[in-house]
Design a protein around this motif. Structure first.
Motif, PDB file in Angstrom:
ATOM      1  N   UNK A 151       0.857  -1.186   0.000  1.00  0.00           N
ATOM      2  CA  UNK A 151       0.000   0.000   0.000  1.00  0.00           C
ATOM      3  C   UNK A 151       0.894   1.236   0.000  1.00  0.00           C
ATOM      4  N   UNK A 152       0.784   2.037  -1.035  1.00  0.00           N
ATOM      5  CA  UNK A 152       1.704   3.169  -1.197  1.00  0.00           C
ATOM      6  C   UNK A 152       1.185   4.452  -0.571  1.00  0.00           C
ATOM      7  N   UNK A 153      -0.127   4.615  -0.483  1.00  0.00           N
ATOM      8  CA  UNK A 153      -0.674   5.884  -0.009  1.00  0.00           C
ATOM      9  C   UNK A 153      -0.442   6.061   1.489  1.00  0.00           C
ATOM     10  N   UNK A 154      -0.165   7.302   1.933  1.00  0.00           N
ATOM     11  CA  UNK A 154       0.028   7.558   3.362  1.00  0.00           C
ATOM     12  C   UNK A 154      -1.282   7.443   4.125  1.00  0.00           C
ATOM     13  N   UNK A 155      -1.183   7.221   5.435  1.00  0.00           N
ATOM     14  CA  UNK A 155      -2.387   7.118   6.254  1.00  0.00           C
ATOM     15  C   UNK A 155      -2.218   6.081   7.338  1.00  0.00           C
ATOM     16  N   UNK A 156      -3.283   5.839   8.086  1.00  0.00           N
ATOM     17  CA  UNK A 156      -3.284   4.847   9.156  1.00  0.00           C
ATOM     18  C   UNK A 156      -3.317   3.454   8.541  1.00  0.00           C
ATOM     19  N   UNK A 157      -2.269   2.672   8.766  1.00  0.00           N
ATOM     20  CA  UNK A 157      -2.158   1.366   8.115  1.00  0.00           C
ATOM     21  C   UNK A 157      -3.283   0.426   8.533  1.00  0.00           C
ATOM     22  N   UNK A 158      -3.715   0.497   9.812  1.00  0.00           N
ATOM     23  CA  UNK A 158      -4.795  -0.385  10.259  1.00  0.00           C
ATOM     24  C   UNK A 158      -6.102  -0.066   9.544  1.00  0.00           C
ATOM     25  N   UNK A 159      -6.390   1.223   9.391  1.00  0.00           N
ATOM     26  CA  UNK A 159      -7.602   1.606   8.665  1.00  0.00           C
ATOM     27  C   UNK A 159      -7.513   1.192   7.204  1.00  0.00           C
ATOM     28  N   UNK A 160      -6.340   1.383   6.604  1.00  0.00           N
ATOM     29  CA  UNK A 160      -6.170   1.013   5.196  1.00  0.00           C
ATOM     30  C   UNK A 160      -6.392  -0.483   4.994  1.00  0.00           C
ATOM     31  N   UNK A 161      -5.839  -1.289   5.899  1.00  0.00           N
ATOM     32  CA  UNK A 161      -6.002  -2.743   5.782  1.00  0.00           C
ATOM     33  C   UNK A 161      -7.475  -3.120   5.903  1.00  0.00           C
ATOM     34  N   UNK A 162      -8.173  -2.551   6.905  1.00  0.00           N
ATOM     35  CA  UNK A 162      -9.594  -2.871   7.080  1.00  0.00           C
ATOM     36  C   UNK A 162     -10.399  -2.497   5.844  1.00  0.00           C
ATOM     37  N   UNK A 163     -10.091  -1.359   5.261  1.00  0.00           N
ATOM     38  CA  UNK A 163     -10.821  -0.943   4.055  1.00  0.00           C
ATOM     39  C   UNK A 163     -10.557  -1.903   2.898  1.00  0.00           C
ATOM     40  N   UNK A 164      -9.303  -2.291   2.710  1.00  0.00           N
ATOM     41  CA  UNK A 164      -9.001  -3.232   1.630  1.00  0.00           C
ATOM     42  C   UNK A 164      -9.671  -4.584   1.876  1.00  0.00           C
ATOM     43  N   UNK A 165      -9.692  -5.024   3.146  1.00  0.00           N
ATOM     44  CA  UNK A 165     -10.325  -6.306   3.470  1.00  0.00           C
ATOM     45  C   UNK A 165     -11.803  -6.286   3.109  1.00  0.00           C
ATOM     46  N   UNK A 166     -12.474  -5.182   3.390  1.00  0.00           N
ATOM     47  CA  UNK A 166     -13.919  -5.101   3.181  1.00  0.00           C
ATOM     48  C   UNK A 166     -14.288  -4.665   1.768  1.00  0.00           C
ATOM     49  N   UNK A 167     -13.507  -3.761   1.181  1.00  0.00           N
ATOM     50  CA  UNK A 167     -13.912  -3.148  -0.079  1.00  0.00           C
ATOM     51  C   UNK A 167     -13.331  -3.815  -1.321  1.00  0.00           C
ATOM     52  N   UNK A 168     -12.309  -4.651  -1.188  1.00  0.00           N
ATOM     53  CA  UNK A 168     -11.730  -5.305  -2.366  1.00  0.00           C
ATOM     54  C   UNK A 168     -12.708  -6.323  -2.946  1.00  0.00           C
ATOM     55  N   UNK A 169     -12.630  -6.525  -4.246  1.00  0.00           N
ATOM     56  CA  UNK A 169     -13.529  -7.474  -4.909  1.00  0.00           C
ATOM     57  C   UNK A 169     -13.276  -8.901  -4.442  1.00  0.00           C
ATOM     58  N   UNK A 170     -12.016  -9.197  -4.107  1.00  0.00           N
ATOM     59  CA  UNK A 170     -11.622 -10.557  -3.755  1.00  0.00           C
ATOM     60  C   UNK A 170     -10.547 -10.487  -2.684  1.00  0.00           C
ATOM     61  N   UNK A 171     -10.528 -11.474  -1.800  1.00  0.00           N
ATOM     62  CA  UNK A 171      -9.440 -11.634  -0.825  1.00  0.00           C
ATOM     63  C   UNK A 171      -8.903 -13.054  -0.939  1.00  0.00           C
ATOM     64  N   UNK A 172      -7.580 -13.156  -0.986  1.00  0.00           N
ATOM     65  CA  UNK A 172      -6.917 -14.450  -0.844  1.00  0.00           C
ATOM     66  C   UNK A 172      -6.251 -14.438   0.522  1.00  0.00           C
ATOM     67  N   UNK A 173      -6.582 -15.409   1.357  1.00  0.00           N
ATOM     68  CA  UNK A 173      -6.088 -15.453   2.730  1.00  0.00           C
ATOM     69  C   UNK A 173      -5.150 -16.636   2.923  1.00  0.00           C
ATOM     70  N   UNK A 174      -3.884 -16.338   3.252  1.00  0.00           N
ATOM     71  CA  UNK A 174      -2.920 -17.381   3.587  1.00  0.00           C
ATOM     72  C   UNK A 174      -2.979 -17.584   5.098  1.00  0.00           C
ATOM     73  N   UNK A 175      -3.519 -18.713   5.528  1.00  0.00           N
ATOM     74  CA  UNK A 175      -3.802 -18.961   6.941  1.00  0.00           C
ATOM     75  C   UNK A 175      -2.689 -19.705   7.648  1.00  0.00           C
ATOM     76  N   UNK A 176      -1.537 -19.826   7.022  1.00  0.00           N
ATOM     77  CA  UNK A 176      -0.424 -20.571   7.612  1.00  0.00           C
ATOM     78  C   UNK A 176      -0.091 -20.032   8.999  1.00  0.00           C
ATOM     79  N   UNK A 177      -0.086 -20.913   9.991  1.00  0.00           N
ATOM     80  CA  UNK A 177       0.301 -20.530  11.336  1.00  0.00           C
ATOM     81  C   UNK A 177      -0.795 -19.892  12.163  1.00  0.00           C
TER      82      UNK A 177
END
Length: 378
Positions: A65-91
Motif C-alpha cells: 500500500x503506497x498511499x500515506x495514512x493509518x495502516x490499520x484503517x487502510x487494511x480494514x478498508x481493503x479487506x472489506x472493499x476489495x472485490x476478492x481476498x486471498x487469505x494465507x492462513x499458515x500458522x
C-alpha cells in the motif's frame, strides 16, 4: 465503511487483497524472521499474483500500500472493499484471522490457502488450498487458485458459514444483501432471543476470567505494597535511632523473607494474565469488528455493556500497572542493600514486564471500544 452494493460491483473481480503472514524484511539474513519474509513473498509473487493476473485481477499485500495514512484503517478498508481476498492462513496469525473474520462477516469472495500442517483447527472445515514449500507444490497451488477463480467468476463465490449464520440462509440461497444485519431475521426486537454478543459467549467467558485474575493481581500488589511500607517505616526508625548496620541488615532480611512468597505469586499471576489476554486477542478483535459492523443504530444494551467493560478493565489494569511500577522501582533501589532482596526484586520486575504486555493488548481493545461507545460519537 461499507462494502459496495451488488449493483456497483464489477461483473468479475478486479482487485484482490492478500492477507497472510508477511515476516520482517529488515531481519538479518539467515534468521527465521527473514526466512519467513522470503517464503511468503515468494508465495505472493510466484503463486497468488500470477494466478490473479491471468484473470485481469490486480493483487496487493499490506506492505504494497503506497498511499500515506493509518495502516490499520487502510487494511480494514481493503479487506472489506476489495472485490476478492486471498487469505494465507499458515500458522493461524491472529491479525490474519481477525481480518478473515471481517471478510467472512460481509459475505464477500475469499479464497483460503495455507501451508500443509500449519493450518489452525478453527477453520479446518473450510475448503482450503494446501501447499508445501517446494517449487512443484507452489506451481500446483497457483493452478488450483486459478481453478478456484475460474469457478467463482463463472458460478459465483458461495457464502461461508459466519455470513450464512448471521443472515439465516442456506448455501445457494441467492445473492448476499448489501450488508449483514446485526441479528439474523427473526431476532428483531431482542427479547430473550440471543443477540450479537451471545455469539461471542466464549469471549465473555474469557473476560470473566481476566476480571478475576486482575482482582487477584491487585490484591497481591496491595500485599507487597503493605509489606514494603512497613519495612520502610522500620528502616527509618532504625536509622534515626542510630542502629548498627547489622540491625538494619536484619530488618532487610526480614523484608526479603516476607516478600518472597507474595512476589513469586504476583509474578505467576501476571504471567498467566498476560497469556490469557494474548489468547483472547484474536476473538476480542473479531467481537469488536462485529459490534462495529452492526452500526450504532443496531447496537443494543448488551453491546454497550461489553464496550464499557473493556474500558473499565483497561482503567483498572493501568492503575495496577502504575502501582506495581512504583513498587518495582522502590524495590530495585533497595536490592542494593542486600543480596537477600534479589529474588523478590526479580519476581517484581518480571511481573511488571508481564503486566505491561497485557496492558498493551487490553489498551488496543479499550481504544476500539471507546471509538464505538455513543459518547465518543457525540
Amino acid at each position: 465503511m461499507t462494502a459496495p452494493p451488488p449493483e456497483q460491483r464489477p461483473d468479475r473481480p478486479r482487485r484482490c487483497f492478500v492477507i497472510g503472514p508477511i515476516g520482517n524484511s529488515y531481519a538479518a539474513h539467515g534468521s527465521p524472521e527473514r526466512a519467513a519474509y522470503e517464503h511468503h513473498l515468494e508465495v505472493f509473487e510466484e503463486v497468488i499474483s500470477p494466478a490473479c493476473e491471468k484473470f485481469g485481477i490486480t493483487a496487493l499485500r499490506a506492505d504494497g500500500i503506497a498511499s500515506p495514512g493509518d495502516i490499520n484503517e487502510q487494511i480494514c478498508r481493503h479487506v472489506i472493499e476489495s472485490d476478492l481476498v486471498v487469505a494465507d492462513l499458515s500458522g493461524g496469525n491472529p491479525n490474519v484471522m481477525y481480518e478473515l473474520g471481517l471478510r467472512h462477516l460481509w459475505g464477500l469472495p475469499v479464497i483460503h490457502i495455507g501451508e500443509d500442517g500449519q493450518l489452525p483447527f478453527d477453520i479446518a472445515s473450510v475448503r482450503t488450498i494446501k501447499y508445501q514449500r517446494t517449487r512443484t507444490s507452489l506451481a500446483g497451488t497457483r493452478r488450483r487458485i486459478e481453478s478456484a477463480l475460474a469457478a467463482g467468476i463463472q458460478d459465483g463465490f458461495e457464502l461461508l458459514t459466519p455470513a450464512r449464520v448471521l443472515r439465516a440462509i442456506q448455501p445457494g440461497a441467492g445473492p448476499a444483501p448489501e450488508r449483514p444485519p446485526a441479528r439474523p431475521p427473526g431476532r428483531e426486537g431482542g427479547g430473550d432471543l440471543p443477540g450479537l454478543l451471545d455469539d461471542c459467549a466464549s469471549v465473555e467467558d474469557g473476560l470473566d476470567g481476566v476480571t478475576g485474575q486482575l482482582a487477584a493481581i491487585s490484591g497481591a500488589i496491595e500485599t507487597v505494597g503493605t509489606l514494603a511500607e512497613r519495612s520502610g517505616a522500620e528502616a527509618l526508625d532504625l536509622l534515626q535511632a542510630g542502629a548498627p548496620a547489622i540491625a538494619r541488615l536484619a530488618a532487610v532480611s526480614r523484608l526479603a523473607d516476607a516478600l518472597r512468597a507474595p512476589a513469586g505469586e504476583l509474578h505467576a499471576l501476571t504471567r498467566d494474565f498476560s497469556a490469557r489476554t494474548a489468547a483472547l486477542d484474536s476473538g476480542m478483535r473479531t467481537a469488536l469488528g462485529l459490534v462495529e459492523a452492526a452500526g450504532p443504530e443496531e447496537r443494543d444494551e448488551g453491546n454497550a455493556d461489553f464496550l464499557d467493560q473493556l474500558v473499565s478493565l483497561d482503567e483498572e489494569v493501568r492503575a495496577a500497572l502504575s502501582r506495581l511500577a512504583a513498587l518495582s522501582a522502590s524495590a530495585g533501589r533497595m536490592h542494593l542493600l542486600s543480596r537477600h532482596l534479589r529474588e523478590p526484586v526479580r519476581d517484581l520486575s518480571g511481573a511488571l514486564r508481564q503486566l505491561r504486555s497485557a496492558v498493551t493488548c487490553m489498551g488496543g481493545w479499550a481504544a476500539a471500544a471507546r471509538g464505538l461507545l455513543p459518547a465518543a460519537a457525540g
